[in-house]
Design a protein around this motif. Structure first.
Motif, PDB file in Angstrom:
ATOM      1  N   UNK A 187       0.821  -1.206   0.000  1.00 26.30           N
ATOM      2  CA  UNK A 187       0.000   0.000   0.000  1.00 26.30           C
ATOM      3  C   UNK A 187       0.860   1.263   0.000  1.00 26.30           C
ATOM      4  N   UNK A 188       0.502   2.183  -0.863  1.00 24.30           N
ATOM      5  CA  UNK A 188       1.255   3.424  -0.974  1.00 24.30           C
ATOM      6  C   UNK A 188       1.164   4.251   0.302  1.00 24.30           C
ATOM      7  N   UNK A 189      -0.056   4.309   0.915  1.00 24.64           N
ATOM      8  CA  UNK A 189      -0.218   5.106   2.132  1.00 24.64           C
ATOM      9  C   UNK A 189       0.582   4.526   3.292  1.00 24.64           C
ATOM     10  N   UNK A 190       0.676   3.198   3.362  1.00 25.79           N
ATOM     11  CA  UNK A 190       1.486   2.576   4.413  1.00 25.79           C
ATOM     12  C   UNK A 190       2.973   2.819   4.166  1.00 25.79           C
ATOM     13  N   UNK A 191       3.371   2.773   2.906  1.00 23.57           N
ATOM     14  CA  UNK A 191       4.779   3.032   2.553  1.00 23.57           C
ATOM     15  C   UNK A 191       5.213   4.413   3.049  1.00 23.57           C
ATOM     16  N   UNK A 192       4.394   5.422   2.780  1.00 27.18           N
ATOM     17  CA  UNK A 192       4.769   6.775   3.200  1.00 27.18           C
ATOM     18  C   UNK A 192       4.649   6.955   4.715  1.00 27.18           C
ATOM     19  N   UNK A 193       3.757   6.188   5.351  1.00 27.26           N
ATOM     20  CA  UNK A 193       3.642   6.246   6.809  1.00 27.26           C
ATOM     21  C   UNK A 193       4.891   5.654   7.476  1.00 27.26           C
ATOM     22  N   UNK A 194       5.464   4.619   6.853  1.00 27.56           N
ATOM     23  CA  UNK A 194       6.673   3.987   7.405  1.00 27.56           C
ATOM     24  C   UNK A 194       7.941   4.738   7.026  1.00 27.56           C
ATOM     25  N   UNK A 195       7.948   5.332   5.839  1.00 34.29           N
ATOM     26  CA  UNK A 195       9.165   5.904   5.267  1.00 34.29           C
ATOM     27  C   UNK A 195       9.409   7.353   5.709  1.00 34.29           C
ATOM     28  N   UNK A 196       9.202   7.624   6.992  1.00 32.39           N
ATOM     29  CA  UNK A 196       9.422   8.982   7.514  1.00 32.39           C
ATOM     30  C   UNK A 196      10.924   9.279   7.537  1.00 32.39           C
ATOM     31  N   UNK A 197      11.685   8.394   8.176  1.00 30.11           N
ATOM     32  CA  UNK A 197      13.149   8.503   8.194  1.00 30.11           C
ATOM     33  C   UNK A 197      13.712   7.231   7.565  1.00 30.11           C
ATOM     34  N   UNK A 198      14.103   7.267   6.293  1.00 30.36           N
ATOM     35  CA  UNK A 198      14.680   6.064   5.680  1.00 30.36           C
ATOM     36  C   UNK A 198      16.178   5.962   5.961  1.00 30.36           C
ATOM     37  N   UNK A 199      16.636   4.751   6.242  1.00 28.57           N
ATOM     38  CA  UNK A 199      18.062   4.479   6.411  1.00 28.57           C
ATOM     39  C   UNK A 199      18.413   3.331   5.476  1.00 28.57           C
ATOM     40  N   UNK A 200      19.238   3.599   4.475  1.00 27.52           N
ATOM     41  CA  UNK A 200      19.614   2.578   3.493  1.00 27.52           C
ATOM     42  C   UNK A 200      20.994   2.036   3.846  1.00 27.52           C
ATOM     43  N   UNK A 201      21.050   0.744   4.179  1.00 23.15           N
ATOM     44  CA  UNK A 201      22.317   0.128   4.535  1.00 23.15           C
ATOM     45  C   UNK A 201      23.031  -0.386   3.286  1.00 23.15           C
ATOM     46  N   UNK A 202      24.316  -0.087   3.143  1.00 21.13           N
ATOM     47  CA  UNK A 202      25.064  -0.582   1.984  1.00 21.13           C
ATOM     48  C   UNK A 202      25.381  -2.067   2.143  1.00 21.13           C
ATOM     49  N   UNK A 203      25.562  -2.746   1.026  1.00 18.18           N
ATOM     50  CA  UNK A 203      26.036  -4.131   1.086  1.00 18.18           C
ATOM     51  C   UNK A 203      27.501  -4.126   1.503  1.00 18.18           C
ATOM     52  N   UNK A 204      28.006  -5.277   1.921  1.00 16.40           N
ATOM     53  CA  UNK A 204      29.413  -5.366   2.304  1.00 16.40           C
ATOM     54  C   UNK A 204      30.311  -5.147   1.095  1.00 16.40           C
ATOM     55  N   UNK A 205      29.815  -5.471  -0.095  1.00 16.87           N
ATOM     56  CA  UNK A 205      30.585  -5.239  -1.330  1.00 16.87           C
ATOM     57  C   UNK A 205      30.828  -3.751  -1.560  1.00 16.87           C
ATOM     58  N   UNK A 206      29.910  -2.916  -1.034  1.00 14.77           N
ATOM     59  CA  UNK A 206      30.006  -1.466  -1.226  1.00 14.77           C
ATOM     60  C   UNK A 206      30.827  -0.783  -0.139  1.00 14.77           C
ATOM     61  N   UNK A 207      31.245  -1.525   0.865  1.00 10.76           N
ATOM     62  CA  UNK A 207      32.034  -0.943   1.953  1.00 10.76           C
ATOM     63  C   UNK A 207      33.179  -1.887   2.318  1.00 10.76           C
ATOM     64  N   UNK A 208      33.950  -2.254   1.289  1.00  5.75           N
ATOM     65  CA  UNK A 208      35.009  -3.255   1.478  1.00  5.75           C
ATOM     66  C   UNK A 208      36.074  -2.806   2.461  1.00  5.75           C
ATOM     67  N   UNK A 209      36.229  -1.486   2.642  1.00  9.77           N
ATOM     68  CA  UNK A 209      37.239  -1.011   3.593  1.00  9.77           C
ATOM     69  C   UNK A 209      36.910  -1.416   5.024  1.00  9.77           C
ATOM     70  N   UNK A 210      35.649  -1.833   5.275  1.00  9.48           N
ATOM     71  CA  UNK A 210      35.267  -2.259   6.621  1.00  9.48           C
ATOM     72  C   UNK A 210      35.483  -3.753   6.860  1.00  9.48           C
ATOM     73  N   UNK A 211      35.799  -4.513   5.789  1.00  8.54           N
ATOM     74  CA  UNK A 211      35.954  -5.961   5.930  1.00  8.54           C
ATOM     75  C   UNK A 211      37.078  -6.326   6.906  1.00  8.54           C
TER      76      UNK A 211
END
Length: 450
Positions: free
Chosen positions: A295-319
């Motif tokens: 549901x679009x209305x639920x999506x916007x109700x949940x997506x107030x503060x989005x936090x997108x976590x990178x994959x480990x492939x995108x942050x290899x310096x942390x391995x």
């Protein structure tokens, strides 16, 4: 509103206690004997029981024993007409929290009840915090990459607010760790923190798990059940894998997020909750909205503060940091404190694709610690999938000096023919082409048939 069950065979006594306690904003249930008390207790699951000692059919002492078998945590205050120490001591041994003697002053009763409820609340808080400490020991956010530092900055800024947070990322990227950080950095950190894996609950049980149910609302509902949202009142609820909810549950969840109230299944009472909501998913919710499965209305109700976590492939310096962290953790657990990882293994771990992200890395390190021999983890201790991926990459890696595609094609055809003893059909299968195409390319490269 705290719920109290008053058990006494004297109707006038029950009436007087009920009138006095209702003024203190307690919800009161009544029972006239021990048998009724047990039945009412299972039906309503009150927060406290006030029970007379001497009653017909079943006395208070026997009812106390049976109630403690059902729920050891529920506080029970016994009422005795004579105040004999023998009765009080026996009741306390069985599990009564306190006792009060008839005749009693109503203000004294109120104080005794308030103290009992406070003791129960403190016991629950200590138990809860101990469980959470055990569950979250060793779970921390590790990384110096720009992506992780930005996420930590967001967590620091929003943790103390009541804003709903949506954590996005592939499986194994640490979504639960971020949710933990948000809760334990907030002013709700000593309040309930209820985690719900929406994808792990059978579809027909999701509503009862989230919102609870009343006794008799369906076959098997032998007592009232408190749902996850009600348990989280005052604290935080973490809805993991929220993208797995079907559309009917999405509607009900949206209503709770909007109104902060709901009804248990089979009930009429509106249950209000004051909670902070954190949700997480490894799915593309925006794409699901476009497809009509979220549901679009639920999506916007949940997506107030989005936090997108990178994959480990995108942050290899942390391995390397994560590798050292997990090595120390698991080597200490099994008593191999001097264990180290060779530089060759570290290089291979750095170059691996980690499709399972941090969770896969942790599992690999744990496996090597448990199965490796000696004080140095070497290449022979690496799992098959890492070795195999490296071999596959080497086959297709472009040399620094470049190469001739025509020569490469001819070489691969010759290898396939030699491996199959020049069986053209099998060689073509190895190369992913038809026999007709293979014959054409053999003729092109002047490869003779045998």
């Amino acid at each position: 509103m705290k719920r109290i069950l008053v058990v006494d065979d004297e109707k006038n006594m029950r009436w007087a206690i009920k009138k006095a306690l209702e003024k203190e904003a307690y919800k009161i249930y009544e029972a006239g004997n021990g048998l009724e008390a047990i039945e009412k207790f299972q039906e309503e699951m009150p927060d406290l029981i006030l029970m007379d000692l001497k009653m017909p059919k079943m006395e208070g002492m026997e009812a106390l024993k049976k109630i403690k078998e059902i729920s050891e945590k529920t506080p029970v205050i016994m009422i005795t007409a004579h105040g004999t120490m023998e009765s009080a001591v026996e009741a306390m041994k069985i599990g009564a929290l306190d006792y009060i003697s008839k005749p009693f002053d109503i203000e004294e009763l109120k104080v005794t009840i308030a103290k009992a409820l406070k003791v129960m609340a403190l016991q629950e808080e200590v138990s809860y915090l101990r469980e959470e400490l055990e569950k979250n020991t060793g779970k921390t956010i590790i990384g110096t990459s720009p992506q992780i530092q930005e996420i930590l900055n967001i967590v620091e800024r929003v943790a103390s607010t009541n804003a709903t947070v949506l954590i996005l990322g592939e499986s194994g990227t640490g979504k639960e760790v971020i949710a933990n950080a948000l809760h334990y950095s907030s002013n709700r950190k000593q309040k309930p923190y209820i985690k719900v894996n929406c994808g792990a609950i059978p579809e027909n049980l999701v509503e009862s798990e989230l919102f609870g149910y009343e006794k008799g609302s369906f076959t098997g509902a032998t007592a009232r059940k408190i749902g996850k949202f009600e348990k989280a009142d005052g604290g935080t609820i973490f809805l993991d894998e929220v993208g797995e909810l079907d559309l009917s549950m999405q509607v009900k969840l949206l209503r709770v997020l909007q109104e902060r109230e709901f009804e248990r299944i089979g009930g009429n009472e509106r249950v209000k909750v004051e909670i902070r909501v954190i949700a997480a998913t490894n799915r593309d919710l925006y794409k699901m909205v476009e497809e009509g499965s979220f549901r679009e209305d639920l999506y916007y109700r949940l997506n107030v503060i989005p936090i997108k976590l990178p994959s480990l492939r995108e942050r290899k310096e942390d391995i390397p940091l994560l590798t050292d962290y997990f090595l120390q953790k698991y080597s200490q657990e099994v008593g191999r404190k001097n264990l180290v990882i060779s530089e060759e293994v570290k290089k291979k771990l750095l170059n691996y694709q980690w499709r399972g992200n941090i969770r896969e890395l942790e599992n690999v390190i744990e496996r090597m610690v448990l199965l490796g021999q000696g004080n140095i983890i070497t290449e022979k201790d690496l799992p098959y999938e890492i070795i195999q991926e490296e071999k596959t990459e080497e086959i297709y890696r472009l040399p620094k000096e470049g190469l001739c595609i025509e020569e490469l094609e001819k070489n691969l055809i010759l290898q396939a023919l030699e491996r199959t003893e020049y069986n053209q059909t099998k060689a073509a299968q190895l190369l992913g082409m038809t026999r007709h195409t293979l014959l054409y390319r053999m003729e092109k490269h002047e490869i003779k048939k045998k």
